[in-house]
Scaffold this motif. Structure first.
Motif, PDB file in Angstrom:
ATOM      1  N   TYR A  39     -10.608  21.020  28.155  1.00 37.64           N
ATOM      2  CA  TYR A  39     -11.786  21.446  27.409  1.00 37.64           C
ATOM      3  C   TYR A  39     -13.012  20.757  28.012  1.00 37.64           C
ATOM      4  CZ  TYR A  39      -9.414  23.990  23.668  1.00 37.64           C
ATOM      5  OH  TYR A  39      -8.717  24.929  22.960  1.00 37.64           O
ATOM      6  N   ALA A  40     -13.991  21.553  28.424  1.00 36.80           N
ATOM      7  CA  ALA A  40     -15.144  21.016  29.161  1.00 36.80           C
ATOM      8  C   ALA A  40     -15.856  19.912  28.388  1.00 36.80           C
ATOM      9  CB  ALA A  40     -16.117  22.142  29.492  1.00 36.80           C
ATOM     10  N   GLU A  41     -15.982  20.101  27.052  1.00 34.13           N
ATOM     11  CA  GLU A  41     -16.715  19.133  26.245  1.00 34.13           C
ATOM     12  C   GLU A  41     -15.906  17.864  25.990  1.00 34.13           C
ATOM     13  OE1 GLU A  41     -14.574  21.949  23.414  1.00 34.13           O
ATOM     14  OE2 GLU A  41     -15.686  22.083  25.309  1.00 34.13           O
ATOM     15  N   GLU A  42     -14.603  17.882  26.299  1.00 36.23           N
ATOM     16  CA  GLU A  42     -13.728  16.729  26.043  1.00 36.23           C
ATOM     17  C   GLU A  42     -13.464  15.893  27.296  1.00 36.23           C
ATOM     18  OE1 GLU A  42     -12.565  15.753  23.182  1.00 36.23           O
ATOM     19  OE2 GLU A  42     -12.760  17.457  21.832  1.00 36.23           O
ATOM     20  N   ILE A  43     -13.959  16.354  28.443  1.00 32.65           N
ATOM     21  CA  ILE A  43     -13.695  15.628  29.692  1.00 32.65           C
ATOM     22  C   ILE A  43     -14.507  14.332  29.709  1.00 32.65           C
ATOM     23  CG2 ILE A  43     -13.996  15.696  32.196  1.00 32.65           C
ATOM     24  CD1 ILE A  43     -13.300  18.651  32.082  1.00 32.65           C
ATOM     25  N   THR A  44     -13.809  13.227  29.873  1.00 34.07           N
ATOM     26  CA  THR A  44     -14.449  11.905  29.829  1.00 34.07           C
ATOM     27  C   THR A  44     -14.822  11.435  31.231  1.00 34.07           C
ATOM     28  OG1 THR A  44     -12.316  10.776  30.048  1.00 34.07           O
ATOM     29  CG2 THR A  44     -13.072  11.281  27.803  1.00 34.07           C
ATOM     30  N   ASP A  45     -15.656  10.399  31.263  1.00 36.89           N
ATOM     31  CA  ASP A  45     -16.019   9.786  32.551  1.00 36.89           C
ATOM     32  C   ASP A  45     -14.783   9.206  33.238  1.00 36.89           C
ATOM     33  OD1 ASP A  45     -18.649  10.452  32.105  1.00 36.89           O
ATOM     34  OD2 ASP A  45     -19.246   8.455  31.403  1.00 36.89           O
ATOM     35  N   GLU A  46     -13.830   8.720  32.430  1.00 36.24           N
ATOM     36  CA  GLU A  46     -12.598   8.150  33.005  1.00 36.24           C
ATOM     37  C   GLU A  46     -11.772   9.220  33.721  1.00 36.24           C
ATOM     38  OE1 GLU A  46     -13.714   5.483  29.560  1.00 36.24           O
ATOM     39  OE2 GLU A  46     -13.613   7.644  29.899  1.00 36.24           O
ATOM     40  N   ILE A  47     -11.699  10.407  33.120  1.00 30.97           N
ATOM     41  CA  ILE A  47     -10.962  11.505  33.766  1.00 30.97           C
ATOM     42  C   ILE A  47     -11.663  11.909  35.057  1.00 30.97           C
ATOM     43  CG2 ILE A  47     -10.285  13.940  33.557  1.00 30.97           C
ATOM     44  CD1 ILE A  47      -9.933  13.453  30.546  1.00 30.97           C
ATOM     45  N   ILE A  48     -12.982  12.050  34.997  1.00 32.86           N
ATOM     46  CA  ILE A  48     -13.751  12.431  36.190  1.00 32.86           C
ATOM     47  C   ILE A  48     -13.559  11.399  37.294  1.00 32.86           C
ATOM     48  CG2 ILE A  48     -16.090  12.733  37.100  1.00 32.86           C
ATOM     49  CD1 ILE A  48     -16.862  13.929  34.371  1.00 32.86           C
ATOM     50  N   SER A  49     -13.615  10.125  36.932  1.00 29.69           N
ATOM     51  CA  SER A  49     -13.467   9.053  37.919  1.00 29.69           C
ATOM     52  C   SER A  49     -12.080   9.073  38.557  1.00 29.69           C
ATOM     53  CB  SER A  49     -13.715   7.695  37.247  1.00 29.69           C
ATOM     54  OG  SER A  49     -13.489   6.639  38.156  1.00 29.69           O
ATOM     55  N   GLU A  50     -11.034   9.283  37.749  1.00 32.05           N
ATOM     56  CA  GLU A  50      -9.669   9.304  38.279  1.00 32.05           C
ATOM     57  C   GLU A  50      -9.467  10.472  39.232  1.00 32.05           C
ATOM     58  OE1 GLU A  50      -6.069   7.896  39.157  1.00 32.05           O
ATOM     59  OE2 GLU A  50      -7.450   6.890  37.777  1.00 32.05           O
ATOM     60  N   ILE A  51      -9.964  11.651  38.853  1.00 29.27           N
ATOM     61  CA  ILE A  51      -9.830  12.821  39.732  1.00 29.27           C
ATOM     62  C   ILE A  51     -10.610  12.605  41.017  1.00 29.27           C
ATOM     63  CG2 ILE A  51     -10.416  15.284  39.968  1.00 29.27           C
ATOM     64  CD1 ILE A  51      -9.820  15.580  36.971  1.00 29.27           C
ATOM     65  N   SER A  52     -11.783  12.002  40.910  1.00 30.77           N
ATOM     66  CA  SER A  52     -12.627  11.773  42.081  1.00 30.77           C
ATOM     67  C   SER A  52     -12.031  10.769  43.057  1.00 30.77           C
ATOM     68  CB  SER A  52     -14.008  11.286  41.627  1.00 30.77           C
ATOM     69  OG  SER A  52     -14.805  10.938  42.725  1.00 30.77           O
ATOM     70  N   SER A  53     -11.460   9.692  42.531  1.00 36.25           N
ATOM     71  CA  SER A  53     -11.044   8.567  43.387  1.00 36.25           C
ATOM     72  C   SER A  53      -9.590   8.620  43.833  1.00 36.25           C
ATOM     73  CB  SER A  53     -11.293   7.248  42.653  1.00 36.25           C
ATOM     74  OG  SER A  53     -10.519   7.192  41.464  1.00 36.25           O
ATOM     75  N   ASN A  54      -8.758   9.395  43.136  1.00 38.37           N
ATOM     76  CA  ASN A  54      -7.325   9.404  43.425  1.00 38.37           C
ATOM     77  C   ASN A  54      -7.010  10.483  44.461  1.00 38.37           C
ATOM     78  OD1 ASN A  54      -4.466   9.624  43.329  1.00 38.37           O
ATOM     79  ND2 ASN A  54      -4.458   8.812  41.244  1.00 38.37           N
ATOM     80  N   ASN A  55      -6.537  10.074  45.624  1.00 37.95           N
ATOM     81  CA  ASN A  55      -6.305  11.014  46.723  1.00 37.95           C
ATOM     82  C   ASN A  55      -5.190  12.017  46.454  1.00 37.95           C
ATOM     83  OD1 ASN A  55      -8.333   9.909  48.332  1.00 37.95           O
ATOM     84  ND2 ASN A  55      -6.945   8.394  49.243  1.00 37.95           N
ATOM     85  N   LYS A  56      -4.317  11.700  45.505  1.00 36.17           N
ATOM     86  CA  LYS A  56      -3.219  12.627  45.197  1.00 36.17           C
ATOM     87  C   LYS A  56      -3.631  13.717  44.198  1.00 36.17           C
ATOM     88  CE  LYS A  56       0.956   9.956  46.194  1.00 36.17           C
ATOM     89  NZ  LYS A  56       2.287   9.559  45.663  1.00 36.17           N
ATOM     90  N   VAL A  57      -4.771  13.542  43.563  1.00 40.05           N
ATOM     91  CA  VAL A  57      -5.202  14.511  42.560  1.00 40.05           C
ATOM     92  C   VAL A  57      -6.017  15.613  43.217  1.00 40.05           C
ATOM     93  CG1 VAL A  57      -6.425  14.876  40.385  1.00 40.05           C
ATOM     94  CG2 VAL A  57      -5.259  12.714  40.808  1.00 40.05           C
ATOM     95  N   CYS A  58      -5.605  16.861  43.014  1.00 39.72           N
ATOM     96  CA  CYS A  58      -6.360  18.000  43.544  1.00 39.72           C
ATOM     97  C   CYS A  58      -7.740  18.011  42.897  1.00 39.72           C
ATOM     98  CB  CYS A  58      -5.645  19.316  43.245  1.00 39.72           C
ATOM     99  SG  CYS A  58      -4.075  19.514  44.114  1.00 39.72           S
ATOM    100  N   LYS A  59      -8.745  18.192  43.718  1.00 43.86           N
ATOM    101  CA  LYS A  59     -10.119  18.270  43.192  1.00 43.86           C
ATOM    102  C   LYS A  59     -10.321  19.676  42.620  1.00 43.86           C
ATOM    103  CE  LYS A  59     -10.106  14.303  45.129  1.00 43.86           C
ATOM    104  NZ  LYS A  59      -9.409  13.254  44.399  1.00 43.86           N
ATOM    105  N   TYR A  60      -9.637  19.905  41.527  1.00 39.61           N
ATOM    106  CA  TYR A  60      -9.545  21.227  40.900  1.00 39.61           C
ATOM    107  C   TYR A  60      -9.427  21.004  39.403  1.00 39.61           C
ATOM    108  CZ  TYR A  60      -7.249  25.749  39.729  1.00 39.61           C
ATOM    109  OH  TYR A  60      -6.902  26.973  39.186  1.00 39.61           O
TER     110      TYR A  60
END
Length: 445
Positions: A237-258
């Motif tokens: 849910y777009a309104e529920e996405i936290t800064d922590e989720i964004i940071s993990e997706i951004s910094s973790n090389n195994k997570v698809c940037k999707y």
């Protein structure tokens, strides 16, 4: 009875697929499995009951399979899943061909029910719902072994006026993190490279068990499992996405940037009627934040057109939003009037021909946007997961493409590649949704 063969037919979403895989895991301990209904002594249809078209597909499939009782070996016909949970006894009365009907939390009764029907020649129905239980257990993958869905929670607490899921699946409840990690580890040990996290709302994961949103913690722990190379997150849910989720997706090389964010609409008038929690300002701000924070982000969304009361002005606002936002991937659904939902009782229902017209308009608009986005990928090099070979042409997906819903990367090579292998591909041509490329170099790890 141990020599009997069972055929399982899965309909509906990826969460239903997981249920079917658990069902197969349970049945395969006692029975032989077959993909050919002509050879099956027992046929099970795991139904979908989400929207009108899926309900009809489920009913048609049950009726089709009932013919195998007359013409072939089938002794027991079973229906499970959302349709049976939703309509219960009514469905059994309408379809006397069924011998067993189970709801979405009754799979633990499956083996004993089959045995009882075979011995006593009776019909059995359970549609008991538990807001505590989550279907878990040994799975037999129906997808390729290198890619698998993992359900991280069950049910939904959102009260969207168009949706019957809370009535079917119950309240939101997260799976224990240790159970999810164990499942991911076992899948990895059997060759799984891509894990796709699903739930009705993945962003709320852990809030009931751990008192806080814990998706970012779960993703991080899964990424430490050897063998897992891609982690993909759906249904945020777009309104529920936290800064922590964004940071993990951004910094973790195994997570698809999707990120898949099914926003359904952008007009505040319609979002209020839908009882969606998000509003235009928050949604657009979070989209902007995600794009700024996550390099190379692919954003996918789904929209509903023709919701009761959707005016031309509301629709034009949605069109303009699509033009401005330029989603990488976008799906459109016509509003479906569902029994037992608030929206079904609303005034100002939209005529079907207007729904069709609006759906077509948005899909043409998105097709042009997608083509322009893909043109900018010519010359870029992507890590591609090989899904198969058609003649001399390989096909697969890059990180921007989830299975079955997004496009495909096509490429030719004289070298033999196996399904589930990663290959670097350089894009040489772009279509509306698909990419065509050449192998950049032999292989990649």
């Amino acid at each position: 009875m141990e020599n009997l063969r069972v055929g399982v037919i899965n309909l509906g979403c990826d969460k239903n697929r997981i249920d079917s895989e658990i069902i197969i895991g349970s049945l395969s301990e006692k029975y032989n499995m077959t993909n050919d209904p002509k050879l099956a002594d027992i046929i099970l249809v795991n139904t979908c009951g989400f929207i009108e078209s899926s309900k009809q597909e489920s009913i048609d499939t049950i009726l089709e399979m009932s013919k195998y009782k007359e013409k072939y070996k089938c002794k027991v016909l079973i229906a499970t899943g959302c349709l049976t949970q939703r309509y219960g006894k009514e469905l059994l009365e309408l379809m006397p061909e069924l011998d067993i009907m189970l709801g979405v939390n009754d799979y633990n009764k499956l083996l004993s029910s089959i045995e009882e029907v075979l011995l006593k020649k009776i019909k059995i129905q359970y549609c008991n719902y538990s807001d505590e239980n989550i279907n878990e257990g040994k799975r037999v993958l129906t997808t390729a072994t290198y890619s698998a869905y993992i359900r991280i929670s069950e049910g939904c607490d959102n009260a969207c006026t168009y949706c019957a899921i809370p009535n079917i699946r119950g309240k939101y409840r997260s799976r224990k993190m240790e159970n999810i990690l164990q499942e991911a580890k076992e899948l990895s040990e059997h060759g799984c490279k891509e894990i796709i996290l699903v739930a009705q709302d993945t962003t709320r994961y852990g809030i009931d068990l751990y008192g806080k949103k814990s998706l970012h913690i779960l993703i991080n722990k899964i990424s430490k499992i050897s063998g897992i190379q891609w982690i993909r997150v759906l249904y945020c849910y777009a309104e529920e996405i936290t800064d922590e989720i964004i940071s993990e997706i951004s910094s973790n090389n195994k997570v698809c940037k999707y990120i898949d964010i099914p926003i359904q609409h952008i007009s505040d008038d319609i979002l209020k009627l839908m009882k969606r929690k998000g509003r235009k300002k928050v949604i657009t701000e979070n989209i902007s934040k995600m794009r700024k924070s996550i390099k190379g982000l692919t954003l996918r969304t789904t929209l509903i057109v023709g919701f009761p009361g959707e005016t031309e002005e509301n629709f034009e606002e949605l069109k303009q939003f699509i033009k401005d936002t330029k989603f990488d991937k976008l799906g459109v659904f016509k509003y479906s009037m569902e029994d037992g939902t608030e929206a079904a009782e609303m005034k100002n229902q939209i005529p079907e021909e207007i729904k069709v017209k609006r759906e077509e308009e948005l899909m043409i608009l998105q097709q042009n946007i997608s083509k322009e986005i893909n043109k900018n990928k010519i010359g870029k090099i992507y890590k591609v997961l090989v899904d198969g070979l058609d003649g001399k042409t390989y096909y697969g997906r890059n990180y921007e493409m989830a299975p079955e819903v997004d496009g495909t990367v096509f490429f030719e090579s004289d070298k033999l590649y196996n399904r589930g292998e990663f290959v670097k591909v350089k894009v040489v041509k772009a279509l509306e949704y698909d990419l065509i490329g050449v192998v950049y170099y032999e292989s990649c790890k």
